[in-house]
Motif scaffolding. Structure first.
Motif, PDB file in Angstrom:
ATOM      1  N   LEU A   1       0.907  -1.358   0.052  1.00 34.82           N
ATOM      2  CA  LEU A   1      -0.223  -0.019   0.086  1.00 34.82           C
ATOM      3  C   LEU A   1       0.768   1.253  -0.063  1.00 34.82           C
ATOM      4  N   ASP A   2       0.374   2.276  -0.892  1.00 33.99           N
ATOM      5  CA  ASP A   2       1.260   3.616  -0.963  1.00 33.99           C
ATOM      6  C   ASP A   2       0.469   4.435  -0.211  1.00 33.99           C
ATOM      7  N   GLU A   3      -0.915   4.615  -0.643  1.00 35.79           N
ATOM      8  CA  GLU A   3      -1.738   5.744   0.068  1.00 35.79           C
ATOM      9  C   GLU A   3      -3.096   5.289  -0.060  1.00 35.79           C
ATOM     10  N   MET A   4      -3.877   5.524   1.078  1.00 32.74           N
ATOM     11  CA  MET A   4      -5.253   5.033   1.233  1.00 32.74           C
ATOM     12  C   MET A   4      -6.137   6.491   1.330  1.00 32.74           C
ATOM     13  N   LYS A   5      -7.140   6.539   0.449  1.00 31.18           N
ATOM     14  CA  LYS A   5      -8.070   7.906   0.345  1.00 31.18           C
ATOM     15  C   LYS A   5      -9.313   7.375   0.868  1.00 31.18           C
TER      16      LYS A   5
ATOM     17  N   SER B   1      -4.263  -7.274  -1.834  1.00 21.54           N
ATOM     18  CA  SER B   1      -5.418  -7.390  -0.539  1.00 21.54           C
ATOM     19  C   SER B   1      -4.965  -6.328   0.599  1.00 21.54           C
ATOM     20  N   LEU B   2      -6.020  -5.709   0.998  1.00 16.59           N
ATOM     21  CA  LEU B   2      -5.857  -4.678   1.918  1.00 16.59           C
ATOM     22  C   LEU B   2      -6.635  -5.137   3.360  1.00 16.59           C
TER      23      LEU B   2
ATOM     24  N   ASP C   1      -2.169   4.261  -9.033  1.00 21.24           N
ATOM     25  CA  ASP C   1      -3.322   5.021  -7.947  1.00 21.24           C
ATOM     26  C   ASP C   1      -4.506   4.800  -8.807  1.00 21.24           C
ATOM     27  N   LEU C   2      -5.411   4.041  -8.332  1.00 22.41           N
ATOM     28  CA  LEU C   2      -6.667   3.807  -8.800  1.00 22.41           C
ATOM     29  C   LEU C   2      -7.924   4.652  -8.327  1.00 22.41           C
ATOM     30  N   GLY C   3      -7.602   5.723  -7.344  1.00 26.53           N
ATOM     31  CA  GLY C   3      -8.611   6.412  -6.792  1.00 26.53           C
ATOM     32  C   GLY C   3      -8.766   5.980  -5.565  1.00 26.53           C
TER      33      GLY C   3
END
Length: 325
Positions: free
Chosen positions: A37-41, A73-74, A304-306
């Motif tokens: 994971l790089d960033e979670m929005k 997976s997250l 980045d998928l959003g």
């Protein structure tokens, strides 16, 4: 007889301008990336993440191709889970005129999208006559029926149309002008529905775009944007906007298992934002930042998928034979 051409200057440049990228050498290879994971929005906090991305780049005397399998997976601190699987199989003719696409996305085991079809780019820029389309014509084209009207209204409308047609015919006779436009890329979707579409005539296919960009980078500059049709959107092409994250050529510190010597080439890192053509949204559908080598190998990437973005680090790399054409 006068012929009036209706098309954007960018479209003409895209179709008739020189394509220096023919000399760019994209090597066939297989690669495996570890995903984190790089960033979670989205709402919540991530507890852990893991995944892999497997890539196989093909090349023969007639086609380029890529098979890509992303499995990510997250797990959240409240025990919710997100498991996304993205599969893509893309093929492009070496002459960059034909393209085939297949993709499937599953979320937590449920298929949420499948897109398949093929596309043809008219060779050399094909001009066709522009035909004026009425609302009635558009309704018929869409398979819709006009609402019933009373006979008096129908007669009045018919007389008005006859008068307008006579006026237009007289104007055309005097003006003697034919409106022309460039024929766009012809797309045949097989799924999610069986239909045909036309996208921007300046659109090019992914391998063509990659070759053009690599050649431009070798010459010392990053192309600012292309219009790309990759079949990963069910409605239109993308406006791909490029911006450098590091302009100069950089060394590669990663030593993956396998054929690490494939990374002994010049490399550049840049970001690509993909905006859906015709959309008013200012938010890209996806954003990809990659370090890409002159032979087409990607040694690290962030997608980045959003809702979230994940980072891929090259773990294994294997070269494949280059065809003798």
């Amino acid at each position: 007889m006068k012929i009036r051409l209706k098309f954007a200057a960018a479209a003409l440049i895209g179709l008739t301008g020189s394509n220096p990228a023919i000399s760019a050498e994209i090597v066939p290879h297989q690669a495996m990336y570890r995903l984190t994971l790089d960033e979670m929005k989205i709402e919540g906090f991530a507890k852990n993440s893991s995944g892999t991305m497997e890539v196989k780049v093909y090349r023969d005397c007639f086609h380029y191709g890529i098979d890509r399998h992303i499995d990510f997976s997250l797990k959240y601190t409240d025990d919710r889970r997100t498991h996304i699987v993205i599969e893509e199989r893309l093929r492009e003719a070496v002459g960059a005129q034909q393209y085939w696409f297949w993709s499937r996305t599953t979320l937590n085991g449920k298929t949420v999208a499948i897109i398949t079809g093929d596309a043809i780019r008219p060779e050399g820029g094909t001009l066709i006559e522009v035909e004026d389309e009425t609302v009635e014509d558009a309704s018929k084209a869409a398979g819709q029926q006009a609402a019933p009207i009373d006979p008096a209204a129908a007669q009045a409308e018919a007389e008005a149309k006859a008068k307008k047609a006579a006026e237009q015919a007289e104007a055309a006779k005097n003006d003697n002008t034919i409106k022309m436009r460039l024929l766009g890329v012809q797309v045949k979707y097989n799924w999610p529905d069986d239909r045909r579409a036309e996208v921007d005539p300046a659109a090019i296919f992914p391998f063509d775009a990659l070759r053009r960009q690599l050649e431009s980078l070798e010459a010392g500059s990053l192309q600012p944007e292309f219009i790309i049709f990759d079949g990963l959107n069910k409605d239109d092409a993308f406006r791909a906007v490029y911006r450098p994250t590091q302009l100069e050529k950089i060394d590669n510190p990663i030593i993956p298992d396998g054929n690490a010597e494939l990374l002994d080439t010049p490399a550049w890192r840049f970001t690509t934002q993909y905006f859906v053509m015709g959309s008013e949204s200012q938010t890209p559908a996806r954003t990809v930042t990659s370090k890409i080598h002159a032979n087409g190998v990607v040694s690290d990437t962030t997608i980045d998928l959003g809702p979230f973005a994940f980072k891929g680090t090259l773990a294994w790399l294997k070269g494949e034979p280059i065809p003798d054409c």
